[in-house]
Design a protein around this motif. Sequence first.
Motif, mmCIF file in Angstrom:
data_model
loop_
_atom_site.group_PDB
_atom_site.id
_atom_site.type_symbol
_atom_site.label_atom_id
_atom_site.label_comp_id
_atom_site.label_asym_id
_atom_site.label_seq_id
_atom_site.Cartn_x
_atom_site.Cartn_y
_atom_site.Cartn_z
ATOM 1 N N PHE A 41 -11.025 -15.103 32.502
ATOM 2 C CA PHE A 41 -11.234 -13.678 32.786
ATOM 3 C C PHE A 41 -12.296 -13.563 33.857
ATOM 4 N N ARG A 42 -12.260 -12.497 34.609
ATOM 5 C CA ARG A 42 -13.334 -12.165 35.533
ATOM 6 C C ARG A 42 -13.505 -10.663 35.517
ATOM 7 N N ARG A 43 -14.715 -10.229 35.747
ATOM 8 C CA ARG A 43 -14.933 -8.784 35.826
ATOM 9 C C ARG A 43 -15.641 -8.456 37.125
ATOM 10 N N GLU A 65 -16.522 -1.050 35.253
ATOM 11 C CA GLU A 65 -16.290 -2.467 35.034
ATOM 12 C C GLU A 65 -14.786 -2.736 34.939
ATOM 13 N N LEU A 97 -11.940 -5.517 34.379
ATOM 14 C CA LEU A 97 -11.860 -6.869 33.824
ATOM 15 C C LEU A 97 -10.400 -7.289 33.758
ATOM 16 N N TYR A 130 -8.024 -10.282 32.158
ATOM 17 C CA TYR A 130 -7.920 -11.445 31.290
ATOM 18 C C TYR A 130 -6.533 -12.015 31.522
ATOM 19 N N ILE A 183 -5.450 -5.845 31.491
ATOM 20 C CA ILE A 183 -6.274 -5.086 32.430
ATOM 21 C C ILE A 183 -7.234 -4.209 31.655
ATOM 22 N N ARG A 184 -8.516 -4.326 31.966
ATOM 23 C CA ARG A 184 -9.485 -3.413 31.378
ATOM 24 C C ARG A 184 -9.795 -2.362 32.437
#
Lengths: 160, 358
Positions: free
Chosen positions: B292-294, B301, B303, B305, B319-320
């Motif tokens: 994951f990267r944010r 934010e 993010l 995953y 998807i965040r």
Amino acid sequence: MGVEEEVKRDLESRFAGQLKASQVLRPRVLQVRIDRKDLLPVAKRLKESGFEHLSCISAVDWLTRYESVCHITSWSRNCLVEVIAEIPHDDPKLDSLFGVWPGADYHEREAWDLMGITYTGHPNLERILLPADFKYHPLRKDFPQEVDRQYVSRRKLGGG
Amino acid sequence: MWINMGPQHPMTHGLWNLKVRVDGETVVEARPEIGYLHRGVEKIAEVREFHKVVILTDRLCYVSSVTWSHAYCLAVEELMGISDRIPARGRYLRVISNELQRVASHLMWLAAYAPDLGLLTGLLWSLRERELFLDLLQALTGQRMNQNYPRVGGVRNDMPATFARDCEKVIRHFHKKLEEYEDLFERNKTFRMRTEGVGVLSKADGLAWGVTGPNLRASGVDYDLRKLDPYDAYADLKFEPAVEPGGDNLARYLIRIEEMRTSCDLILQAVKRIPEGPYRIKAPRRAEGTAFRRTEDSRGEALFYVAGDGGDRPYRVKIRSPIFCTMSAVPTIMRGEKIADVIGIMGSLDVCVGEMDK
């Protein structure tokens, strides 16, 4: 010792037999794998030790099991813990984190909607993105998906 | 009495519904209903090759495309284990494109927010300046919107020869215009009456409900992922994230104006320091594991995953979306506000339905 090592040691000393795995992925990022019954105690401990923000809850269907992956952040300590809770495939139920971080509300509704994981203790577990009368959980791997779309020219479609 | 504000309503800037229960003129309960724009991006991504998902993530938010596909590329690079091999020029070009996009996105927000409060001049002025930044993006990427610019392994193409000079010219002009905006908005009595002390989000509520980005910084939380978890070339650049303690509409306006200044400053630093060399490496086709990267998106934010099963397609993409989470805080913000202020409050949060509904 970095902050992720501190958190790792704290969790390991408190939940000695319950952590299935714990490793530092990169500086300031820790990964912890637990069984679903330990999610709430671990989450409460993290909240106490300054993890004030729940970034994300991602549900993954691994065919043999489900995983609920929680990314929990502390802005003040500048650290992130990825908590992976394993859920049996035949009984997709998990404790809700709503009582610890109210922000879990929408994440859990989304995971229920798209992946069909029941979060026990959630105050309002309803579909959020899909219509209320939709019957399936489309992100599960047994929900069919068109894999290759063959290009059909307009002339062929017209029968020419 | 329940009132439906949406799905077709001038307030919504997209397609969603806010149900509000009012007692006289006071809102006692609010209930957002979202999902009208759900396109199933996460499911579609599972049958496209890693590299072909970039074009889908572009369309998550049509006013902030570059930042979204950039976040996706970072996560896939982490998954493939190539994140430390990205060439320096590529990382600087990512910073430049991200910051240009951030300014364009904030200007679009201002252009939408001003008419919400009855200031039509604000719409025309900010769209006028947004066009300059879209021109820069077009010179860099070839497109005004949906640029499809970041790549797994770098960026698609190098910047044109005159780009640094063009950036400096536009930014010099834009600084003057920003002062005009401040005169237009902050010295306007109507604007201040409708923003000061309206829609207050406390620091504790913001943290509890997972609000991020400018909306959280406007509530006095000093966080910025560009600073806390530096990606790309942000670690080399000097900047201070803006923080406002107010938590009301005015603070959310001030923070975005200040962020545009910061972004312009970052662009100028980046075009000065950008090193020569390659801007992209060849990325592997297959990947296994999870990563994951944010990133600090224009709205908070972001993010990604990503899981891979060893094939050339993602096994799962999650998807965040920052606005999705901010939306869960809306009932808390709305409680006790006046019905006439609902539009002003929702406008100040910078809702983007595309990324919210995925």
